[in-house]
Enzyme design. Structure first.
Site, PDB file in Angstrom:
ATOM      1  N   ASP A  59     -10.206  -6.586 -10.211  1.00 21.35           N
ATOM      2  CA  ASP A  59      -9.154  -7.610 -10.274  1.00 21.35           C
ATOM      3  C   ASP A  59      -8.090  -7.237 -11.305  1.00 21.35           C
ATOM      4  OD1 ASP A  59     -11.216  -7.959 -12.114  1.00 21.35           O
ATOM      5  OD2 ASP A  59     -11.430 -10.124 -11.816  1.00 21.35           O
ATOM      6  N   LYS A  73     -16.708  -3.763 -10.342  1.00 27.45           N
ATOM      7  CA  LYS A  73     -16.711  -5.211 -10.576  1.00 27.45           C
ATOM      8  C   LYS A  73     -18.074  -5.508 -11.196  1.00 27.45           C
ATOM      9  CE  LYS A  73     -15.232  -9.456 -10.349  1.00 27.45           C
ATOM     10  NZ  LYS A  73     -14.251  -9.965 -11.317  1.00 27.45           N
ATOM     11  N   ASP A  90     -10.103   1.090  -0.604  1.00 30.35           N
ATOM     12  CA  ASP A  90      -9.336   0.717   0.593  1.00 30.35           C
ATOM     13  C   ASP A  90      -8.227  -0.271   0.225  1.00 30.35           C
ATOM     14  OD1 ASP A  90      -8.555   0.366   3.228  1.00 30.35           O
ATOM     15  OD2 ASP A  90     -10.193  -1.008   3.723  1.00 30.35           O
ATOM     16  N   ASP A 146      -3.765   0.235  -0.157  1.00 26.78           N
ATOM     17  CA  ASP A 146      -2.680  -0.494   0.526  1.00 26.78           C
ATOM     18  C   ASP A 146      -1.722  -1.054  -0.525  1.00 26.78           C
ATOM     19  OD1 ASP A 146      -3.721  -0.086   3.191  1.00 26.78           O
ATOM     20  OD2 ASP A 146      -2.864  -2.018   3.773  1.00 26.78           O
TER      21      ASP A 146
HETATM   22  C1  IPM Z   1      -8.116   3.000   5.918  1.00 22.48           C
HETATM   23  C2  IPM Z   1      -8.441   1.966   6.966  1.00 22.48           C
HETATM   24  C3  IPM Z   1      -9.873   2.090   7.432  1.00 22.48           C
HETATM   25  C4  IPM Z   1     -10.786   2.048   6.236  1.00 22.48           C
HETATM   26  C5  IPM Z   1     -10.313   1.013   8.424  1.00 22.48           C
HETATM   27  C6  IPM Z   1      -9.408   0.990   9.610  1.00 22.48           C
HETATM   28  C7  IPM Z   1     -11.744   1.128   8.811  1.00 22.48           C
HETATM   29  O1  IPM Z   1      -8.166   0.693   6.497  1.00 22.48           O
HETATM   30  O2  IPM Z   1      -8.262   4.198   6.206  1.00 22.48           O
HETATM   31  O3  IPM Z   1      -7.712   2.626   4.824  1.00 22.48           O
HETATM   32  O4  IPM Z   1     -10.934   1.029   5.597  1.00 22.48           O
HETATM   33  O5  IPM Z   1     -11.355   3.073   5.907  1.00 22.48           O
HETATM   34 MN    MN Z   2      -7.132   0.678   4.616  1.00 26.90          MN
END
Ligand code: IPM
Ligand code: MN
Ligand code: NAD
Length: 347
Positions: A218, A185, A242, A246
């Site tokens: 972004d 960023k 991270d 997800d």
């Molecule tokens: C992941 C999790 C962890 C991270 C958290 C729980 C600290 O979200 O492994 O993605 O961000 O590393």
């Molecule tokens: Mn995570």
């Protein structure tokens, strides 16, 4: 017979169910492949904290150092222990102490799994920096609860840390389709992120066979939804990686399908294999957690241990299972039914 010593840390919530499933499957793979796993289970978790006042014993790191690899479920049970305490007491210290700086997270669709996206054909390898950056844990709070309260949390980016993760990502891109997307960023964060971009550009002259493109976080979030097929290897800092992973999990069918490996590439300490998701308090104890992410992480462990053939056989069994529609609709199949289907596919 070749024996691998594995530390098992099931942790909290569904972490317990999915590691039990993966451990059963890994045992069968070993039986079919002519090697052995010797597992030692550690009860380190939020329940352990409630009993002992710590997430793991003082010498926990030293205990783990003796193992060939660590298989971890999920850590966190906010109703018992604040997340900021539990994660900084177990998961994050292991990643840091063992220099597991490369967090590898593959995002592709297993056969039979549908993406919520228009695109049903992508193969992304996210490489997340795993030991510093925004999650360094450097900071503090003063005047807590009174007027003038201040909280500071400093991101730390070192030349050593940034260079080694980018180098690792270039190597991965070289071994795949030769494209590397580096995510920062740097338009808003003018020190650390411009530094990251500079190092990426410097290193790219050593990798003329890899096409480097820099993206802002972004724009990358949008790209992963709109054009995931345009991506090969994606490298990002701890926080950005991270969040993107997800998102990667969501586009590959859900968190139950997202595997991950915390790798120490120099092998100076054990690496750790764990799913991307958390302890899922909302479905814990219902027996419906999807174990596929954990089993896939187990396949990554086999690869790391040098058992590439066994890893391939396990991935084939996983895909044979999902191709039959098993585990592909959330909650339809129970954890033990999915595990049994993978075991059958293995034989
Ligand atoms: C992941 C999790 C962890 C991270 C958290 C729980 C600290 O979200 O492994 O993605 O961000 O590393
Ligand atoms: Mn995570
Ligand atoms: P989460 O990943 O646990 O759950 C998010 C959603 O995904 C929930 O609806 C959950 O039911 C679903 N889900 C997760 N795993 C699934 C599976 N295997 N099968 C089917 N559905 C699944 O995230 P959260 O709710 O933000 O976090 C819960 C706890 O876990 C917190 O304490 C958090 O800090 C912790 N956490 C730990 C890790 C880790 O140990 N690596 C990772 C993320 C979160």
């Amino acid at each position: 017979m070749k024996t691998y010593r594995i530390a098992l840390i099931p942790g909290d919530g569904v972490g317990r169910d999915v590691t039990a499933a993966a451990w059963q499957v890994l045992g069968r793979v070993a039986d079919n492949s002519g090697f052995k796993f010797q597992g030692t289970e550690f009860p380190w978790s939020c329940a352990f904290y409630k009993e002992t006042g710590a997430m793991m014993p003082n010498d926990g790191i030293e205990i783990l150092r003796a193992f060939d690899a660590i298989l971890l479920g999920a850590v966190g049970w906010p109703a018992l222990v604040p997340d900021s305490v539990s994660l900084h007491g177990l998961l994050l210290p292991i990643r840091k102490a063992f220099s597991q700086y490369a967090n590898i997270r593959p995002h592709r669709l297993l056969r039979g799994v549908t993406s919520p996206l228009r695109s049903q054909d992508f193969d992304i390898l996210c490489i997340r920096e795993n030991t510093e950056g925004e999650y360094s844990g450097a900071g503090g709070r003063i005047h807590q609860g009174i007027d003038g309260e201040v909280a500071v949390e400093t991101s730390i980016f070192t030349r050593r840390g940034v260079e080694r993760i980018l180098r690792f990502a270039f190597e991965q891109a070289r071994a795949r389709r030769g494209r590397l997307a580096s995510v920062t960023k740097s338009n808003a964060q003018k020190f650390s992120m411009v530094f990251w971009d500079d190092v990426a550009r410097e290193l790219s002259s050593e990798y003329p066979d890899v096409a480097l493109t820099s993206y802002h976080i972004d724009a990358m979030a949008a790209r992963m939804v709109m054009a995931p097929e345009s991506l090969d290897v994606v490298v990002a800092s701890n926080l950005f990686g991270d969040i993107l992973t997800d998102l990667g999990a969501a586009i590959q069918g859900g968190l139950g399908f997202a595997a991950s490996a915390n790798i120490n590439p120099e092998r100076t300490a054990p690496s750790m294999f764990e799913l991307v998701h958390g302890s899922a308090p909302d479905i814990a104890h219902l027996g419906i957690a999807n174990p596929i992410a954990t089993i896939w992480s187990g396949a990554m462990m086999l690869d790391h241990l040098g058992e590439a053939g066994a890893a391939r056989r396990l991935m084939s069994a996983l895909e044979a299972t999902t191709a039959r529609g098993i585990a592909t609709v959330h909650g339809k199949d129970r954890t033990d039914a999915i595990t049994a289907a993978v075991l059958t596919a293995l034989d």
